[in-house]
Every structure is written in C-alpha cells, then in structure tokens.
Design a protein around this motif. Structure first.
Motif, PDB file in Angstrom:
ATOM      1  N   TYR A   1     -10.365 -13.797  -1.791  1.00 39.31           N
ATOM      2  CA  TYR A   1      -9.586 -13.834  -0.557  1.00 39.31           C
ATOM      3  C   TYR A   1      -9.143 -15.252  -0.269  1.00 39.31           C
ATOM      4  CZ  TYR A   1     -10.930  -9.024   0.188  1.00 39.31           C
ATOM      5  OH  TYR A   1     -11.082  -7.671   0.044  1.00 39.31           O
ATOM      6  N   CYS A  17      -8.471   2.263  -5.972  1.00 39.59           N
ATOM      7  CA  CYS A  17      -7.643   3.259  -5.284  1.00 39.59           C
ATOM      8  C   CYS A  17      -6.300   2.715  -4.801  1.00 39.59           C
ATOM      9  CB  CYS A  17      -8.406   3.832  -4.095  1.00 39.59           C
ATOM     10  SG  CYS A  17      -9.871   4.724  -4.588  1.00 39.59           S
ATOM     11  N   GLY A  18      -6.090   1.416  -4.895  1.00 35.66           N
ATOM     12  CA  GLY A  18      -4.790   0.880  -4.499  1.00 35.66           C
ATOM     13  C   GLY A  18      -4.744   0.343  -3.084  1.00 35.66           C
ATOM     14  N   ILE A  19      -5.878   0.308  -2.413  1.00 37.97           N
ATOM     15  CA  ILE A  19      -5.879  -0.170  -1.037  1.00 37.97           C
ATOM     16  C   ILE A  19      -5.853  -1.687  -1.009  1.00 37.97           C
ATOM     17  CG2 ILE A  19      -7.322  -0.286   1.048  1.00 37.97           C
ATOM     18  CD1 ILE A  19      -8.047   2.653   0.352  1.00 37.97           C
ATOM     19  N   THR A  20      -6.435  -2.283  -2.032  1.00 36.14           N
ATOM     20  CA  THR A  20      -6.343  -3.730  -2.136  1.00 36.14           C
ATOM     21  C   THR A  20      -5.935  -4.080  -3.563  1.00 36.14           C
ATOM     22  OG1 THR A  20      -7.475  -5.789  -1.708  1.00 36.14           O
ATOM     23  CG2 THR A  20      -8.790  -4.069  -2.705  1.00 36.14           C
ATOM     24  N   TYR A  23       0.797   2.870 -11.080  1.00 31.88           N
ATOM     25  CA  TYR A  23      -0.005   3.332  -9.947  1.00 31.88           C
ATOM     26  C   TYR A  23       0.204   4.806  -9.612  1.00 31.88           C
ATOM     27  CZ  TYR A  23       4.295   2.797  -7.279  1.00 31.88           C
ATOM     28  OH  TYR A  23       5.576   2.912  -6.826  1.00 31.88           O
ATOM     29  N   ARG A  24       1.413   5.329  -9.865  1.00 32.01           N
ATOM     30  CA  ARG A  24       1.640   6.737  -9.507  1.00 32.01           C
ATOM     31  C   ARG A  24       0.734   7.670 -10.298  1.00 32.01           C
ATOM     32  NH1 ARG A  24       6.441   7.320  -6.266  1.00 32.01           N
ATOM     33  NH2 ARG A  24       7.793   5.556  -6.648  1.00 32.01           N
ATOM     34  N   ARG A  50      -3.060   6.925  -9.362  1.00 33.88           N
ATOM     35  CA  ARG A  50      -3.510   7.400  -8.045  1.00 33.88           C
ATOM     36  C   ARG A  50      -3.472   8.909  -7.924  1.00 33.88           C
ATOM     37  NH1 ARG A  50      -0.213   3.356  -4.152  1.00 33.88           N
ATOM     38  NH2 ARG A  50      -0.801   1.421  -5.184  1.00 33.88           N
ATOM     39  N   ALA A  51      -2.581   9.560  -8.687  1.00 38.29           N
ATOM     40  CA  ALA A  51      -2.494  11.022  -8.619  1.00 38.29           C
ATOM     41  C   ALA A  51      -3.832  11.649  -9.007  1.00 38.29           C
ATOM     42  CB  ALA A  51      -1.375  11.520  -9.524  1.00 38.29           C
ATOM     43  N   LEU A 102     -10.168   9.811  -2.467  1.00 40.89           N
ATOM     44  CA  LEU A 102     -11.029   8.812  -1.836  1.00 40.89           C
ATOM     45  C   LEU A 102     -11.567   9.322  -0.508  1.00 40.89           C
ATOM     46  CD1 LEU A 102     -12.145   5.912  -1.325  1.00 40.89           C
ATOM     47  CD2 LEU A 102      -9.878   5.338  -0.431  1.00 40.89           C
ATOM     48  N   PRO A 127     -13.304   7.651   2.477  1.00 41.89           N
ATOM     49  CA  PRO A 127     -13.654   6.306   2.932  1.00 41.89           C
ATOM     50  C   PRO A 127     -14.955   6.298   3.718  1.00 41.89           C
ATOM     51  CG  PRO A 127     -11.955   7.201   4.338  1.00 41.89           C
ATOM     52  CD  PRO A 127     -12.206   8.222   3.273  1.00 41.89           C
ATOM     53  N   ASN A 144     -11.940   7.569   9.410  1.00 36.98           N
ATOM     54  CA  ASN A 144     -10.564   7.245   9.749  1.00 36.98           C
ATOM     55  C   ASN A 144      -9.751   8.521   9.835  1.00 36.98           C
ATOM     56  OD1 ASN A 144     -11.119   4.473   9.543  1.00 36.98           O
ATOM     57  ND2 ASN A 144     -10.818   4.546   7.347  1.00 36.98           N
ATOM     58  N   SER A 195      -2.448  15.506   3.702  1.00 34.85           N
ATOM     59  CA  SER A 195      -2.993  14.729   2.589  1.00 34.85           C
ATOM     60  C   SER A 195      -2.461  15.232   1.254  1.00 34.85           C
ATOM     61  CB  SER A 195      -4.518  14.815   2.572  1.00 34.85           C
ATOM     62  OG  SER A 195      -5.041  14.275   3.750  1.00 34.85           O
ATOM     63  N   LEU A 249       1.182  14.176   0.842  1.00 37.17           N
ATOM     64  CA  LEU A 249       1.356  12.758   0.504  1.00 37.17           C
ATOM     65  C   LEU A 249       1.332  12.528  -1.002  1.00 37.17           C
ATOM     66  CD1 LEU A 249      -0.729  10.526   2.913  1.00 37.17           C
ATOM     67  CD2 LEU A 249       1.730  10.544   2.574  1.00 37.17           C
ATOM     68  N   PHE A 250       0.689  13.425  -1.717  1.00 35.44           N
ATOM     69  CA  PHE A 250       0.635  13.286  -3.166  1.00 35.44           C
ATOM     70  C   PHE A 250       1.823  13.975  -3.824  1.00 35.44           C
ATOM     71  CE2 PHE A 250      -3.228  11.100  -4.517  1.00 35.44           C
ATOM     72  CZ  PHE A 250      -3.777  10.843  -3.281  1.00 35.44           C
TER      73      PHE A 250
END
Lengths: 253, 309
Positions: free
Chosen positions: B13, B51-54, B72-73, B76-77, B81, B83, B87, B101, B104-105
C-alpha cells in the motif's frame, strides 16, 4: 461487452425508481407547478415577454434543465455511492465486468430517471402555458446529452465522496448556483454588460441557451457554442472516468 | 493443473505497508483449503487479490489457468466470494438480490436454480422478505446464496463462521461438503482452528503476508504433531527420581508423569522409559496419549516466524 450484466445493473437501479414511482412522478409535478405559480404568474405577469416569448413559456426550458441536471447528478452520485456505503460494491468488483460496463449501467439508469422527470415537467408545462417546440429532435438530443453527461458527473462525485456530506457538497455549493445563474429564469441579455461577460464563463448558460433555442429558435449564445460546451463537458467527465478506471482511485485500493 | 495458482504475489500500500510479501500457493481442483492466520495476516488481502477487489502490486494469480488481471472475465466467471462483512443492500428482497448477483455475471435468469439455492440455505420461506428484516445468521446465508448464484467452480469463504451460532456453522459445513461433492474448489479463511480441522483437506498457515506452510491436514498433524503420554502411577510421587532426568518428565497434578515425545523421531523412547520406570520402582497403572491440536502447531509456527524476524 457484457451486455446482460450491464442490463442487470441498469434494471436493478431502475427498480428502486419504480418502487417509488409515485414520489418520482409527483414531486417534479408539484415543484414545477410551484415554479409556474411563483415565476410564471406572480413575477411573469410583470415581465410579460422576453424576446417575443411569453415569460411563462420562456422559463420552461430552464425549468426542465434545472431538474434534469440536478436529478442526473443526484441519481448518478447516489447510485454508485450506495454500494460503496453498504459494502455491496465488492460484488461489482468481483463480477466479470469492467469499469465501463459498470459506468454504463449506473449512468444509463441515472440519465433515464433524469429524462423521465424532464419529460414529466415538459408535460406539466403544457397545462400552464402555450408551448410549441420548434426543433423537437434537437430538444430531445439536448436533453439526452445533458442527462447523460451530468449523470456521469454525478457518478464521479459518487466515487469521490467518502460520506453523505461530501455527496451533497458539490451539487449544493457548485451546481445549484451555476444553474440558477445560468439563465434558467432570465435571458443573459437582461444582465449588465459586466455580468454578461462573467455569465459566459458558466457552462450551464450554454446548455440552457441551446435548449431554449430548440424550443423557440432563439439563444443567448450561438448554437454551435452550446453543442461544443456540452461535448466538452462530456469529454472531460469521460476523461475523469477513464482515469478512475486506470488507477482504481477510491475503488480498487 | 492447479485450479488456483499464485506465483510470488505481492501487495503493498501507499504507506509502504506490505500486506502480501511474495505469496506462492497452488490449490487443486475440488479440494478444501483452509487458510489460517491471525488478524492482519493478509488472508482477506489475498482473497481480494484473487477475486479482483484489489489489484496485486506484482506477481501472477491464475484461476482455472486464466490470469486474474489480464483475463479477468474468464477468471472471475469461475469465482464466487462470500465476504467477511455482511455487505447487503438493506432494502433489497432476498430473492431479487440473489437474482441480481447472477445477472451481474451476465447469466440468464434461472428460477429453478435460485429456488434450489434458497432452499438449500433455508432461505426459501424468506425469499420475499427484505434483507434488513433478517437476523444476522440469515443475512450470512443470503451472502452465500449470492455467491452461489452463478454456479462458481471456486468458492472463497472469508471467515464464514465468525460470530455465527453453532447451528448455522453446521449448516455451512454441510453446504461446503455438498459443494465439494460437486467438484467445487473451496478456500476458506478462518482463525478457528477447529473449523480447519473439521472440514479442510489441506491447511495453509499465513502470517505477515507470507505463507508459512501448506500441507495435508492429516500429514501436517502427524508430521508436526508432538504427542504427550500421561502415565498414571499406582503410588503417586512427590518428586521425579533423578535417574529419569534424561526424559524431561513433568510431574502431573495427580502425582503421575507426563512424557512428551516426537512422533517423527526414529525412536519415541517409550519402551526405554517404561523399563526405566520399573527400574526406579515406579508401578504404572494406566497410560494415555494425546495428539497436539492444529492450534498448537499453528501457534508454534507463528512464534517461529516471530523469532526469525
């Protein structure tokens, strides 16, 4: 392009709008009616005409722009701020979609809602004043471009904002004054010369002027300048969105 | 080929803090891997990077052979996840948020599948409730349902049972077992060692952004496991005879003896100890052995790393 996913975001956002359809529909109708009562009847009876257009009719484009812009910003900013706030943004980030698809879904929905309200206000106006639209296609095009670009602007605010106060800050401190000083309720030519020059620095002047031209064929600034202004504003917003996408600013740490 | 392949993944970071310091990890298809680590070890960062969040600062992460950054497609498919934090959109209805959800995929609506998932998680009766009306445990189920809505082949569960009651924990383990039967690869982070012991095939230990060890749960426990032998004596003693010094015995509270030995050693020394006991005139009444738990192993590893640093 993952169009089904974009469609999911879009309809998910629209669902919230439809859940409160009556509110979404009623509030612009009431506020527009109030504007007509205050500006159209009370003040307008003393102003009569502006450049050959009755004052009541003259303020219609400004009123529509006022609502389209504020609605586009608030929907655009809230739409993306809310998942950030609730934490559900993880879902958007881990789905097989890219940032532009996310933008299209959210901004598309925000612009749609803003346009819906713009059209409701236009419809309400017909109840109060005689109105003929000289260039309906240009009018629609202007409204769509304004809705989309300010929804984009709102999206950027929503990404930037860390809390609800910041979310309100930009619309309150910058956008509302710009709109009110942008000739919604008057022609720039009514201002003293010095303030006319200052007003030309206000981008909203170009939008409202162009929009008014579509209605009545008259404008404060050349129509080409209006088109240029909205195109430039959209380009800047797209540029910022692109930069956010590249850097992951405030989204992907 | 490994389902998830992580090669020298690093994440630092702006302040210079390194959350991941060269992680290498290979996860086979269909296995359950438990990632153990104390708070701030880098568990969530690792999952977020997969997972692509960071965005990892450097290194290569592949899921199903697809680079999670470049490709990534496709990557991630495959991934679902759950969490750590609850959330959820408070006003959304249970069914519609799970359908969202899936959407979104980019997948087509599948009512039968959504119903199956909701029933499996005992959410079907609550399908038309809004999320904010649900209890904490129910909300966690909704998170799982959302993660399963696109039929992932790799499922990440980030601290799935933190603050969850026993019943839900059992249910969750059942769901995990069922997914494993379907060939889904499951990675769960936890700091409950008993959870790793209960359901994992392999256990990874992570601390300070580094994987300290990944091993089959059984062999890990065997390899690293020290056993203790409790010896109950017919006549309890007050002091350990000096002739038994070499065994480093501990006197138990009941006046018996405790002998610690390494199962890895060629000779455990138990036979000799028994003979020496008898020579010292002590009569053995009963013996029992106990294996160290994963917790002991884990604490030992982390302490070793601290010492090395």
């Amino acid at each position: 392009m993952n169009w089904p996913a974009i469609g999911s975001i879009y309809s998910h956002e629209m669902m919230r709008f439809f859940r409160t359809l009556m509110q979404s529909f009623l509030s612009p109708v009431i506020s527009t009616s109030l504007y007509f009562v205050v500006f159209g009847a009370a003040i307008g009876s003393r102003i009569d005409e502006v450049e050959g257009v009755s004052y009541g009719a003259f303020i219609v484009p400004g009123l529509i722009m006022l609502s389209v812009i504020t609605q586009a910003i608030s929907n655009g900013s809230f739409g993306i701020f809310f998942p950030k706030f609730t934490g559900t943004i993880y879902e958007l980030l881990s789905a097989p979609i890219n940032f532009f698809e996310i933008v299209i879904g959210f901004v598309g929905a925000a612009a749609t809602k803003a346009l819906f309200i713009g059209i409701v206000i236009l419809g309400t106006s017909f109840l109060f004043v005689d109105l003929t639209i000289q260039h309906p296609a240009a009018m629609m095009a202007f409204m769509v471009m304004t809705g989309v670009s300010f929804a984009l602007f709102g999206f950027i605010i929503g990404i930037w904002a860390k809390n609800f106060e910041q979310l309100q800050l930009v619309p309150l401190l910058i956008v509302t004054p710009l709109i009110f000083l942008g000739g919604s309720f008057y022609s720039i030519s009514m201002l003293p010369p010095f303030w006319q020059t200052i007003a030309l620095l206000n981008p909203v002047v170009y939008l409202i002027s162009g929009f008014r031209w579509a209605f009545f064929g008259m404008a404060d600034v050349p129509i080409a300048a209006s088109l240029l202004a909205i195109a430039a504003f959209m380009a800047i917003c797209l540029g910022v969105v692109w930069w956010i996408f590249r850097t992951g600013w405030r989204i992907r740490s | 080929m490994a389902m998830v392949q992580i090669t020298d993944a690093r994440k630092s970071y702006e302040g210079g803090f390194e959350a991941l310091r060269g992680v290498n990890l290979s996860i086979e298809q269909g296995e359950i891997l438990a990632l153990l680590g104390p708070n701030g070890a880098g568990k969530t960062t690792l999952i977020s990077a997969i997972c692509g969040i960071t965005q990892p600062t450097s290194g290569l992460i592949q899921v199903g052979g697809h680079d999670v950054v470049r490709d990534y497609r496709k990557a991630r498919a495959l991934v679902g996840l759950v969490p750590q934090e609850i959330n959820l959109e408070p006003f959304a209805k249970v069914r519609s948020t799970v359908e969202f959800s899936r959407g979104l995929f980019g997948l087509k609506r599948d009512d039968a599948l959504i119903e199956r998932i909701l029933r499996q998680l005992s959410l079907w009766d609550k399908r038309d409730n809004s999320v904010r009306e649900l209890s904490g445990g129910m909300k966690r189920r909704v998170l799982i349902a959302k993660a399963l809505a696109h039929e992932p082949r790799v499922l990440f569960l980030d601290e799935p049972t933190a603050g969850v009651d026993v019943e839900l924990r059992r249910d969750m383990w059942d769901v995990v077992a069922e997914m494993k039967r379907d060939g889904v690869t499951i990675i769960l982070t936890t700091h409950y060692i008993e959870e790793a012991e209960a359901i994992a095939d392999r256990v990874g230990v992570i601390n300070k952004g580094q994987i300290l060890l990944v091993e089959e749960k059984a062999s890990l426990m065997q390899r690293m496991g020290q056993k203790t032998l409790r010896i109950e004596l017919t006549d309890p003693i007050d002091a350990i005879p000096s002739s038994l010094n070499e065994y480093a015995l501990i006197r138990a509270e009941d006046g018996g003896l405790i002998y610690t030995y390494d199962t890895r050693a060629e000779r455990t020394g138990i036979g000799r100890l028994m003979a020496d006991l008898s020579e010292a005139g002590l009569h053995v009444r009963d013996v029992s052995t106990a294996q160290n738990s994963l917790e002991d192993i884990f604490v030992g590893l982390v302490a070793q790393q601290e010492d090395a640093a």
